[in-house]
Design an enzyme around this catalytic site. Sequence first.
Site, short mmCIF file in Angstrom:
data_model
loop_
_atom_site.label_atom_id
_atom_site.label_comp_id
_atom_site.label_asym_id
_atom_site.label_seq_id
_atom_site.Cartn_x
_atom_site.Cartn_y
_atom_site.Cartn_z
N GLY A 59 -10.65 -9.30 -5.75
CA GLY A 59 -10.50 -7.86 -5.58
C GLY A 59 -11.35 -7.07 -6.55
O GLY A 59 -11.38 -5.85 -6.50
N CYS A 60 -12.03 -7.78 -7.44
CA CYS A 60 -12.91 -7.13 -8.41
C CYS A 60 -14.35 -7.42 -8.04
O CYS A 60 -14.69 -8.54 -7.69
CB CYS A 60 -12.65 -7.67 -9.81
SG CYS A 60 -11.00 -7.34 -10.43
#
Length: 151
Positions: A59-60
Amino acid sequence: MSTPAFVQESSTAQAQQAIAEEFAFFPDWTERYQYLIDLGRKLPDFPEEWKSEEHRLLGCQSMVWIVAQGDAAQLRFHAISDSAIVSGLIFLALRVYSHRSAEEILATEPDYIAAIGLAKHLSPTRNNGLAALLGFIRDTARAAIPGGTAG
């Protein structure tokens, strides 16, 4: 591992208040970004063997690795990023949430983000990454409580 340097306050509320006060000292976001970068440099050493897919935070956009240790009484988080600003964001989150009980973690909203105006000064991808980091911390705390579930 010993208690990292960023654990200064005895509660999440005190940590968030201290962060708000520190950021209020800087008159503009250029200086606040520099402070974030400086904080990221203070993260404790992160073992190379932990930099694996198993510990990678999804998610980064940046590479972020995070490891949780402990139990419901005290959870410790260790994390690092290949991005200087993201490392500063990690530092702030760990200052608030690491070395705390699962119940305290779950009872604490990340109010420091709004208090310092962080959300409106981060790119959408960094906001998503910060949300993923905070989600991991909350999910870990939830799972640590007997009968708790992640997610």
